[in-house]
Design an enzyme around this catalytic site. Structure first.
Site, PDB file in Angstrom:
ATOM      1  N   SER A 164     172.927  12.485  50.486  1.00 34.93           N
ATOM      2  CA  SER A 164     171.687  12.351  51.253  1.00 34.93           C
ATOM      3  C   SER A 164     170.520  12.341  50.271  1.00 34.93           C
ATOM      4  O   SER A 164     170.676  12.750  49.109  1.00 34.93           O
ATOM      5  CB  SER A 164     171.532  13.524  52.228  1.00 34.93           C
ATOM      6  OG  SER A 164     170.231  13.609  52.753  1.00 34.93           O
ATOM      7  N   TYR A 176     172.349  22.526  54.493  1.00 33.69           N
ATOM      8  CA  TYR A 176     172.480  21.072  54.371  1.00 33.69           C
ATOM      9  C   TYR A 176     172.123  20.580  52.971  1.00 33.69           C
ATOM     10  O   TYR A 176     172.911  19.879  52.328  1.00 33.69           O
ATOM     11  CB  TYR A 176     171.616  20.373  55.420  1.00 33.69           C
ATOM     12  CG  TYR A 176     171.827  18.878  55.445  1.00 33.69           C
ATOM     13  CD1 TYR A 176     172.970  18.344  56.033  1.00 33.69           C
ATOM     14  CD2 TYR A 176     170.912  18.010  54.873  1.00 33.69           C
ATOM     15  CE1 TYR A 176     173.181  16.973  56.057  1.00 33.69           C
ATOM     16  CE2 TYR A 176     171.114  16.641  54.885  1.00 33.69           C
ATOM     17  CZ  TYR A 176     172.250  16.123  55.473  1.00 33.69           C
ATOM     18  OH  TYR A 176     172.463  14.764  55.482  1.00 33.69           O
TER      19      TYR A 176
END
Length: 318
Positions: A164, A176
């Site tokens: 990401s 995350y």
């Protein structure tokens, strides 16, 4: 002088364009295993590669997701149920893959399965919140890869790991960003270790896209849950106005998420089918124009952007 410089840059991009257009031969004989195919990037990639003629082995978390995918694809595509947090499930899926690929080996492994919630300020979360995300996004990637690596090496194939933009710059709390930084590190070490065997490792670093793991409603619901469970000290420190502003920021960002998932899956497909894939792909204009440049900026400047433009101010900091 400037004319020579423009000429050199143009020549570089022309040569790169030509090099990246070269495609691997005999794609119809190659097997690709993809995790997280119930929805989102994994689901679209499975359908995309099936249309391209590759032999897709799609791992879904639920039987419902697997059944829906089979109904949208050809008979070449086959599915298996996989929970990347369970060693027994990974071992069973590995044996299933071995039976399908045989002596050919596994041409492509796409570690796509991932989750993003709960995502909130670190102080609002518990250790288990971090563990839940790391189990899927990082430890799941590692264990699936280690189990299937010998098959990929046999085929001199590809490993594609979905990271990401938050694997480059950490602008929010929770597990995350940590998990995606870990995926970056694991992929880099893997790429160097396997280069001698002809195996290529690519990292996909998408910007923000509308997928099942980042639905605005789910993010807001989990955020409210963590706020409700927070200690009185935390609530007093941040204040209800902070929560409202933070939730409004998430709602605003959700409205600008891109729904064109093919920008990501096209990068995945290129990493699997091109003779000369890139090491990193950053699909999405927000990734290219905002997050990627931020990752190269001085830390103080990135902190200032986060402090003055993104995060609201806590009550006791006013």
């Amino acid at each position: 002088m400037w004319l020579y410089l423009v000429g050199l840059v143009s020549l570089y991009y022309l040569l790169r364009w030509y090099r990246e257009r070269q495609v691997v031969s005999h794609l119809r004989d190659k097997y690709v295993f993809i995790t997280g195919c119930d929805s989102g990037f994994g689901n679209l990639l499975a359908r995309q590669l099936d249309l391209r003629g590759l032999r897709v082995l799609a791992a879904c978390l639920t039987e419902q997701g697997a059944e829906q995918l089979r109904g949208q694809t050809s008979d070449r595509l086959e599915t298996v149920i996989l929970d990347v947090t369970q060693t027994e499930s990974i071992a069973a899926a590995t044996q299933w893959v071995k039976e399908h690929v045989g002596d050919r080996g596994l041409w492509g492994l796409v570690n796509n399965a991932g989750i993003s919630v709960p995502s909130a300020l670190n102080e609002w979360l518990t250790k288990q919140d971090f563990v839940n995300i790391l189990d899927v996004n990082l430890l799941g990637v590692i264990e699936v890869t280690l189990n299937l690596l010998s098959l990929v090496r046999k085929a001199r194939g590809r490993v594609v790991n979905v990271s990401s933009v938050f694997g480059r710059v950490s602008l929010c709390g929770g597990g995350y960003c940590i998990s995606k930084y870990g995926v970056e590190a694991f992929s880099d070490s893997l790429r160097r270790e396997l280069s001698s065997f002809g195996v290529k490792v690519a990292i996909i670093e998408p910007g923000f896209f509308k997928t099942g793991i980042n639905k605005t409603e789910t993010l807001l619901l989990k955020l409210q849950e963590r706020w409700d469970q927070a200690s009185l000290d935390v609530k007093e420190a941040y204040g209800k106005k902070f929560l409202d502003s933070y939730m409004k920021m998430i709602e605003t960002m959700g409205k600008i998420y891109s729904s064109n998932l093919s920008l990501v899956t096209d990068c995945m497909e290129h990493a699997l089918t091109a003779c000369h894939p890139r090491t990193r792909y950053s699909p999405g204009w927000d990734a290219k124009l905002f997050y990627l440049p931020m990752s190269y900026m001085p830390t103080a400047l990135v902190d200032a952007v986060d402090y003055y433009l993104l995060l609201p101010r806590p009550e006791q900091a006013r």
